[in-house]
Scaffold this motif. Structure first.
Motif, PDB file in Angstrom:
ATOM      1  N   GLY A 126       0.820  -1.211   0.000  1.00  0.00           N
ATOM      2  CA  GLY A 126       0.000   0.000   0.000  1.00  0.00           C
ATOM      3  C   GLY A 126       0.853   1.258   0.000  1.00  0.00           C
ATOM      4  O   GLY A 126       0.549   2.228  -0.704  1.00  0.00           O
ATOM      5  N   GLN A 127       1.929   1.262   0.788  1.00  0.00           N
ATOM      6  CA  GLN A 127       2.817   2.425   0.826  1.00  0.00           C
ATOM      7  C   GLN A 127       3.538   2.620  -0.506  1.00  0.00           C
ATOM      8  O   GLN A 127       3.701   3.745  -0.977  1.00  0.00           O
ATOM      9  CB  GLN A 127       3.825   2.258   1.965  1.00  0.00           C
ATOM     10  N   MET A 128       3.963   1.520  -1.117  1.00  0.00           N
ATOM     11  CA  MET A 128       4.636   1.612  -2.411  1.00  0.00           C
ATOM     12  C   MET A 128       3.706   2.135  -3.489  1.00  0.00           C
ATOM     13  O   MET A 128       4.097   2.932  -4.347  1.00  0.00           O
ATOM     14  CB  MET A 128       5.204   0.240  -2.797  1.00  0.00           C
ATOM     15  N   GLN A 129       2.445   1.697  -3.457  1.00  0.00           N
ATOM     16  CA  GLN A 129       1.474   2.176  -4.438  1.00  0.00           C
ATOM     17  C   GLN A 129       1.223   3.669  -4.262  1.00  0.00           C
ATOM     18  O   GLN A 129       1.155   4.419  -5.246  1.00  0.00           O
ATOM     19  CB  GLN A 129       0.161   1.402  -4.287  1.00  0.00           C
ATOM     20  N   GLN A 130       1.101   4.122  -3.013  1.00  0.00           N
ATOM     21  CA  GLN A 130       0.903   5.545  -2.755  1.00  0.00           C
ATOM     22  C   GLN A 130       2.123   6.351  -3.197  1.00  0.00           C
ATOM     23  O   GLN A 130       1.993   7.435  -3.778  1.00  0.00           O
ATOM     24  CB  GLN A 130       0.628   5.781  -1.272  1.00  0.00           C
ATOM     25  N   ALA A 131       3.327   5.808  -2.953  1.00  0.00           N
ATOM     26  CA  ALA A 131       4.551   6.492  -3.373  1.00  0.00           C
ATOM     27  C   ALA A 131       4.597   6.624  -4.896  1.00  0.00           C
ATOM     28  O   ALA A 131       5.023   7.656  -5.434  1.00  0.00           O
ATOM     29  CB  ALA A 131       5.776   5.736  -2.870  1.00  0.00           C
ATOM     30  N   LEU A 132       4.160   5.586  -5.595  1.00  0.00           N
ATOM     31  CA  LEU A 132       4.142   5.640  -7.060  1.00  0.00           C
ATOM     32  C   LEU A 132       3.156   6.688  -7.557  1.00  0.00           C
ATOM     33  O   LEU A 132       3.440   7.426  -8.513  1.00  0.00           O
ATOM     34  CB  LEU A 132       3.787   4.265  -7.621  1.00  0.00           C
ATOM     35  N   GLU A 133       2.013   6.785  -6.905  1.00  0.00           N
ATOM     36  CA  GLU A 133       1.007   7.775  -7.289  1.00  0.00           C
ATOM     37  C   GLU A 133       1.513   9.198  -7.076  1.00  0.00           C
ATOM     38  O   GLU A 133       1.112  10.125  -7.790  1.00  0.00           O
ATOM     39  CB  GLU A 133      -0.284   7.541  -6.498  1.00  0.00           C
ATOM     40  N   TYR A 135       4.769   9.987  -7.240  1.00  0.00           N
ATOM     41  CA  TYR A 135       6.102  10.093  -7.833  1.00  0.00           C
ATOM     42  C   TYR A 135       6.212  11.267  -8.808  1.00  0.00           C
ATOM     43  O   TYR A 135       7.198  12.021  -8.779  1.00  0.00           O
ATOM     44  CB  TYR A 135       6.437   8.785  -8.559  1.00  0.00           C
ATOM     45  N   ALA A 136       5.235  11.448  -9.671  1.00  0.00           N
ATOM     46  CA  ALA A 136       5.316  12.509 -10.688  1.00  0.00           C
ATOM     47  C   ALA A 136       5.334  13.899 -10.075  1.00  0.00           C
ATOM     48  O   ALA A 136       5.823  14.851 -10.696  1.00  0.00           O
ATOM     49  CB  ALA A 136       4.153  12.380 -11.668  1.00  0.00           C
ATOM     50  N   GLU A 137       4.818  14.035  -8.855  1.00  0.00           N
ATOM     51  CA  GLU A 137       4.753  15.339  -8.201  1.00  0.00           C
ATOM     52  C   GLU A 137       5.978  15.620  -7.330  1.00  0.00           C
ATOM     53  O   GLU A 137       6.098  16.708  -6.766  1.00  0.00           O
ATOM     54  CB  GLU A 137       3.486  15.427  -7.333  1.00  0.00           C
ATOM     55  N   LEU A 138       6.873  14.641  -7.207  1.00  0.00           N
ATOM     56  CA  LEU A 138       8.066  14.852  -6.384  1.00  0.00           C
ATOM     57  C   LEU A 138       9.025  15.829  -7.050  1.00  0.00           C
ATOM     58  O   LEU A 138       9.113  15.880  -8.277  1.00  0.00           O
ATOM     59  CB  LEU A 138       8.800  13.516  -6.172  1.00  0.00           C
ATOM     60  N   PRO A 139       9.775  16.595  -6.251  1.00  0.00           N
ATOM     61  CA  PRO A 139      10.868  17.380  -6.831  1.00  0.00           C
ATOM     62  C   PRO A 139      11.854  16.446  -7.534  1.00  0.00           C
ATOM     63  O   PRO A 139      12.028  15.293  -7.139  1.00  0.00           O
ATOM     64  CB  PRO A 139      11.507  18.050  -5.603  1.00  0.00           C
ATOM     65  N   ALA A 140      12.513  16.944  -8.569  1.00  0.00           N
ATOM     66  CA  ALA A 140      13.401  16.115  -9.375  1.00  0.00           C
ATOM     67  C   ALA A 140      14.482  15.444  -8.544  1.00  0.00           C
ATOM     68  O   ALA A 140      14.833  14.282  -8.786  1.00  0.00           O
ATOM     69  CB  ALA A 140      14.031  16.963 -10.486  1.00  0.00           C
ATOM     70  N   GLU A 141      15.015  16.149  -7.538  1.00  0.00           N
ATOM     71  CA  GLU A 141      16.093  15.569  -6.747  1.00  0.00           C
ATOM     72  C   GLU A 141      15.618  14.377  -5.921  1.00  0.00           C
ATOM     73  O   GLU A 141      16.377  13.430  -5.684  1.00  0.00           O
ATOM     74  CB  GLU A 141      16.747  16.622  -5.839  1.00  0.00           C
ATOM     75  N   TRP A 142      14.344  14.399  -5.479  1.00  0.00           N
ATOM     76  CA  TRP A 142      13.816  13.267  -4.724  1.00  0.00           C
ATOM     77  C   TRP A 142      13.455  12.111  -5.655  1.00  0.00           C
ATOM     78  O   TRP A 142      13.529  10.943  -5.253  1.00  0.00           O
ATOM     79  CB  TRP A 142      12.625  13.687  -3.875  1.00  0.00           C
ATOM     80  N   ARG A 143      13.058  12.396  -6.883  1.00  0.00           N
ATOM     81  CA  ARG A 143      12.859  11.314  -7.849  1.00  0.00           C
ATOM     82  C   ARG A 143      14.187  10.615  -8.123  1.00  0.00           C
ATOM     83  O   ARG A 143      14.248   9.393  -8.255  1.00  0.00           O
ATOM     84  CB  ARG A 143      12.256  11.850  -9.157  1.00  0.00           C
ATOM     85  N   LYS A 144      15.253  11.392  -8.194  1.00  0.00           N
ATOM     86  CA  LYS A 144      16.584  10.825  -8.434  1.00  0.00           C
ATOM     87  C   LYS A 144      17.034   9.953  -7.261  1.00  0.00           C
ATOM     88  O   LYS A 144      17.758   8.956  -7.452  1.00  0.00           O
ATOM     89  CB  LYS A 144      17.587  11.961  -8.671  1.00  0.00           C
ATOM     90  N   PHE A 192      12.547   8.905   4.865  1.00  0.00           N
ATOM     91  CA  PHE A 192      12.878   8.223   3.611  1.00  0.00           C
ATOM     92  C   PHE A 192      12.721   6.726   3.841  1.00  0.00           C
ATOM     93  O   PHE A 192      13.369   6.156   4.713  1.00  0.00           O
ATOM     94  CB  PHE A 192      14.308   8.562   3.185  1.00  0.00           C
ATOM     95  N   SER A 193      11.837   6.089   3.078  1.00  0.00           N
ATOM     96  CA  SER A 193      11.491   4.688   3.314  1.00  0.00           C
ATOM     97  C   SER A 193      12.356   3.759   2.480  1.00  0.00           C
ATOM     98  O   SER A 193      12.488   3.930   1.267  1.00  0.00           O
ATOM     99  CB  SER A 193      10.011   4.462   2.976  1.00  0.00           C
ATOM    100  N   ILE A 194      12.947   2.752   3.131  1.00  0.00           N
ATOM    101  CA  ILE A 194      13.735   1.726   2.455  1.00  0.00           C
ATOM    102  C   ILE A 194      13.154   0.369   2.837  1.00  0.00           C
ATOM    103  O   ILE A 194      13.134   0.011   4.012  1.00  0.00           O
ATOM    104  CB  ILE A 194      15.221   1.799   2.865  1.00  0.00           C
ATOM    105  N   MET A 195      12.673  -0.370   1.869  1.00  0.00           N
ATOM    106  CA  MET A 195      12.095  -1.689   2.111  1.00  0.00           C
ATOM    107  C   MET A 195      13.032  -2.740   1.537  1.00  0.00           C
ATOM    108  O   MET A 195      13.313  -2.737   0.338  1.00  0.00           O
ATOM    109  CB  MET A 195      10.718  -1.794   1.465  1.00  0.00           C
ATOM    110  N   LEU A 196      13.520  -3.621   2.386  1.00  0.00           N
ATOM    111  CA  LEU A 196      14.466  -4.642   1.957  1.00  0.00           C
ATOM    112  C   LEU A 196      13.763  -5.996   1.923  1.00  0.00           C
ATOM    113  O   LEU A 196      13.328  -6.507   2.947  1.00  0.00           O
ATOM    114  CB  LEU A 196      15.664  -4.687   2.910  1.00  0.00           C
ATOM    115  N   HIS A 197      13.623  -6.559   0.726  1.00  0.00           N
ATOM    116  CA  HIS A 197      13.054  -7.897   0.550  1.00  0.00           C
ATOM    117  C   HIS A 197      14.126  -8.787  -0.065  1.00  0.00           C
ATOM    118  O   HIS A 197      14.684  -8.450  -1.107  1.00  0.00           O
ATOM    119  CB  HIS A 197      11.825  -7.852  -0.372  1.00  0.00           C
ATOM    120  N   ALA A 198      14.424  -9.909   0.558  1.00  0.00           N
ATOM    121  CA  ALA A 198      15.440 -10.818   0.043  1.00  0.00           C
ATOM    122  C   ALA A 198      14.939 -12.248   0.221  1.00  0.00           C
ATOM    123  O   ALA A 198      14.550 -12.629   1.323  1.00  0.00           O
ATOM    124  CB  ALA A 198      16.763 -10.611   0.779  1.00  0.00           C
ATOM    125  N   PHE A 199      14.928 -13.016  -0.860  1.00  0.00           N
ATOM    126  CA  PHE A 199      14.350 -14.363  -0.787  1.00  0.00           C
ATOM    127  C   PHE A 199      14.811 -15.192  -1.983  1.00  0.00           C
ATOM    128  O   PHE A 199      15.177 -14.653  -3.031  1.00  0.00           O
ATOM    129  CB  PHE A 199      12.819 -14.282  -0.786  1.00  0.00           C
TER     130      PHE A 199
END
Length: 214
Positions: A126-133, A135-144, A192-199
């Motif tokens: 859910g958080q990733m989907q909201q972040a994607l929605e 994304y286009a409105e983020l300042p360029a430096e945060w998109r980078k 700043f969110s970092i999600m680590l998935h390893a499997f």
């Protein structure tokens, strides 16, 4: 003589000890509820809040919110926060991190491990989907600064565990020199969110010991 300003990439904050909780099975079961996970995350990221404030943000009634807060408090995930207002009860997170070691046994412990990970995954998706929605409105430096990477590497189990541990250590090292979540931070800082998935890549290992996969 004044201390020199930190260079880009450096931190002016000395490393600190991160507070964490390792819940026992009973406490972990209480934390598998998605609403409680969201509440705990809100209190960690945004700082202390009342049941009424959380209810408004979650779209729940204050009675249900108060019940979930009491459950979190009962198992030590949150605690009452000192506040000037005597009319409202304020709550804060008791720890910065929740550590849940992977279950090494079968049965109920494994089922609980799976339930907790399923609740975490649902929240993260859910958080990733909201972040994607957004994304286009983020300042360029945060998109980078953002990424969605998928990297697959052939490894032994020992190599995989060592890599996961190393990546986790790097992330926690960055957290130790950052301001605590929920407290006032410099104006150029945001959570700043970092999600680590390893499997292991799905379908490449037997599902149980002794299963030949056929």
């Amino acid at each position: 003589m004044k201390n020199p300003r930190p260079q880009p990439g450096q931190s002016a904050t000395a490393p600190r000890t991160l507070s964490r909780v390792v819940p026992d099975p009973t406490a972990l079961k209480a934390l598998t509820h998605p609403v409680r996970l969201r509440m705990l995350g809100m209190l960690r990221v945004d700082g202390p809040a009342t049941a009424t404030q959380l209810a408004a943000r979650l779209g729940l009634n204050s009675g249900a919110t108060s019940y979930h807060l009491r459950q979190l408090a009962q198992y030590g995930f949150i605690e009452e926060a000192p506040h000037a207002s005597r009319r409202d009860r304020w709550w804060r997170a008791s720890h910065e991190l929740t550590s849940v070691p992977a279950s090494e046994v079968e049965g109920e412990a494994l089922d609980l491990d799976l339930a907790f990970n399923q609740a975490i995954l649902s929240l993260q998706v859910g958080q990733m989907q909201q972040a994607l929605e957004e994304y286009a409105e983020l300042p360029a430096e945060w998109r980078k600064a953002s990424t969605a990477s998928d990297i697959i590497i052939p490894m032994t189990v020992e190599q995989a565990e060592a890599l996961t541990r190393r990546l986790t250590d790097i992330i926690l090292e960055a957290m130790r020199v950052a301001p605590p979540l929920g407290e006032l931070a410099p104006p150029d800082m945001v959570p700043f969110s970092i999600m680590l998935h390893a499997f292991p890549y799905p379908g490449r290992l037997p599902h149980r010991e002794g299963d030949d996969g056929s």
